[in-house]
Design an enzyme around this catalytic site. Structure first.
Site, PDB file in Angstrom:
ATOM      1  N   HIS A  74       2.329 -12.817   2.830  1.00  0.00           N
ATOM      2  CA  HIS A  74       3.231 -12.214   3.815  1.00  0.00           C
ATOM      3  C   HIS A  74       2.433 -11.459   4.883  1.00  0.00           C
ATOM      4  O   HIS A  74       1.259 -11.736   5.102  1.00  0.00           O
ATOM      5  CB  HIS A  74       4.271 -11.340   3.114  1.00  0.00           C
ATOM      6  N   HIS A 110      -0.220 -12.250  -4.282  1.00  0.00           N
ATOM      7  CA  HIS A 110       1.190 -11.890  -4.184  1.00  0.00           C
ATOM      8  C   HIS A 110       1.563 -10.905  -5.290  1.00  0.00           C
ATOM      9  O   HIS A 110       0.757 -10.613  -6.187  1.00  0.00           O
ATOM     10  CB  HIS A 110       2.080 -13.130  -4.311  1.00  0.00           C
ATOM     11  N   GLU A 123       0.539 -13.980  -8.817  1.00  0.00           N
ATOM     12  CA  GLU A 123       1.567 -12.939  -8.753  1.00  0.00           C
ATOM     13  C   GLU A 123       1.086 -11.825  -9.685  1.00  0.00           C
ATOM     14  O   GLU A 123       1.123 -11.956 -10.906  1.00  0.00           O
ATOM     15  CB  GLU A 123       2.920 -13.492  -9.213  1.00  0.00           C
ATOM     16  N   GLU A 154       5.314  -5.452  -0.623  1.00  0.00           N
ATOM     17  CA  GLU A 154       4.387  -6.435  -1.174  1.00  0.00           C
ATOM     18  C   GLU A 154       3.261  -6.733  -0.188  1.00  0.00           C
ATOM     19  O   GLU A 154       2.098  -6.881  -0.577  1.00  0.00           O
ATOM     20  CB  GLU A 154       5.135  -7.729  -1.514  1.00  0.00           C
TER      21      GLU A 154
END
Length: 311
Positions: free
Chosen positions: A101, A193, A275, A138
């Site tokens: 992101h 992430h 993640e 995040e």
């Protein structure tokens, strides 16, 4: 002037002088022989200990070249610069870190919502990502961990490139993220992430590319090396952080295979997603927001990459 004696007569003076000269000649000759035998003919003024008696030279002069029959002193070997060199195990390797992101995505909703081709289908350019219940994004987490991992990898000799470093207005889109790794001819790419699962779900997991072929996607050549990268990452991340594999994904092995992510589908080099934890769970969130824990997470990622590249 002498008191109490008279000067000798002239004849007597010459006789005495002759006797003295006769006595001195042998003594001087013996002294000369002794001086000569002790090396008195050497020039001790400039040569120092072990001087050769040759012409005096400046202390800054270069030593004479070796004679044709002599061999020059060996030259110390230069650093090899090859992978595995002491202190630089990743010398010559290119690593791309993809911080998930972008902190500015939220300011450009229409741009990140546009659809891009991921080979098998079309998906959004990017998203804002998730956040903890307290509002820690995040995108801020991924940048922090990625930068820490970069420092570690560069210290090991790797060339590290980012897909974004918070320096873009938004994105890049998922197809461009894949292209950055491809154009860099990266030896490994890791997309960082954090998950946004339900509260109570804990742990990390690594996402591997599924073997897909369609449109511009063909992962057939990277599925095997990407799995090895993912397995290394899983083990080293767990060891560094003390976290366990997520039990809410797949079979609880900490590995998940997906064919719907553009960043993986369009990659032509080994690539995985990690993640690092669940931002929506209070216990995981406490770790993800802790600076010391993020440093451990970066170490786990860097070590996983290092172990994969040194297989």
């Amino acid at each position: 002037m002498s008191y109490g004696s008279f000067p000798p007569e002239p004849g007597r003076r010459r006789g005495t002088l002759a006797i003295v000269l006769v006595a001195l000649i042998p003594t001087c000759f013996v002294g000369w022989l002794l001086w000569s035998s002790l090396g008195g003919t050497k020039d001790d003024g400039a040569g120092g200990a072990g001087g050769t008696g040759g012409p005096t030279t400046s202390s800054t002069s270069s030593p004479p070249p070796p004679s044709s029959g002599a061999s020059a002193p060996p030259t110390p070997p230069a650093s090899s610069g090859e992978p595995g060199a002491p202190g630089k195990p990743l010398e010559g390797k290119v690593v791309v870190i993809d911080p998930g992101h972008n902190p500015h995505n939220r300011d450009h909703p229409s741009r990140i919502a546009r659809l891009v081709d991921i080979g098998t289908e079309k998906k959004e350019c990017d998203t804002t990502g998730t956040a903890t219940n307290s509002g820690y994004p995040e995108a801020s987490f991924t940048l922090d961990v990625a930068r820490r991992a970069r420092t570690l990898l560069e210290a090991r000799g790797a060339t590290v490139r980012f897909t974004q470093d918070g320096d873009r207005p938004y994105g890049p889109c998922v197809d461009e993220r894949a292209e950055i790794g491809n154009k860099a001819h990266a030896d490994a790419v890791v997309s960082v992430h954090a998950d946004g699962a339900a509260a109570g779900e804990r742990g990390f997991h690594v996402i591997l590319p599924k073997s897909v072929r369609g449109g511009g996607a063909d992962t057939s050549a990277i599925t095997a090396p990407s799995r090895r990268l993912g397995e290394r990452l899983r083990g080293d991340f767990a060891k560094a952080t003390g976290s366990g594999p997520a039990q809410y994904i797949g079979d609880g092995s900490g590995l998940d295979v997906r064919g719907d992510l553009g960043g993986l589908n369009l990659s032509t080099v080994p690539k995985v997603f990690i993640e690092c934890g669940n931002m929506r769970d209070s216990q995981d969130a406490a770790e993800l927001t802790d600076t010391a824990w993020r440093e451990r997470a970066a170490r786990g990622i860097a070590q996983g990459i290092t172990d994969f590249l040194n297989e």
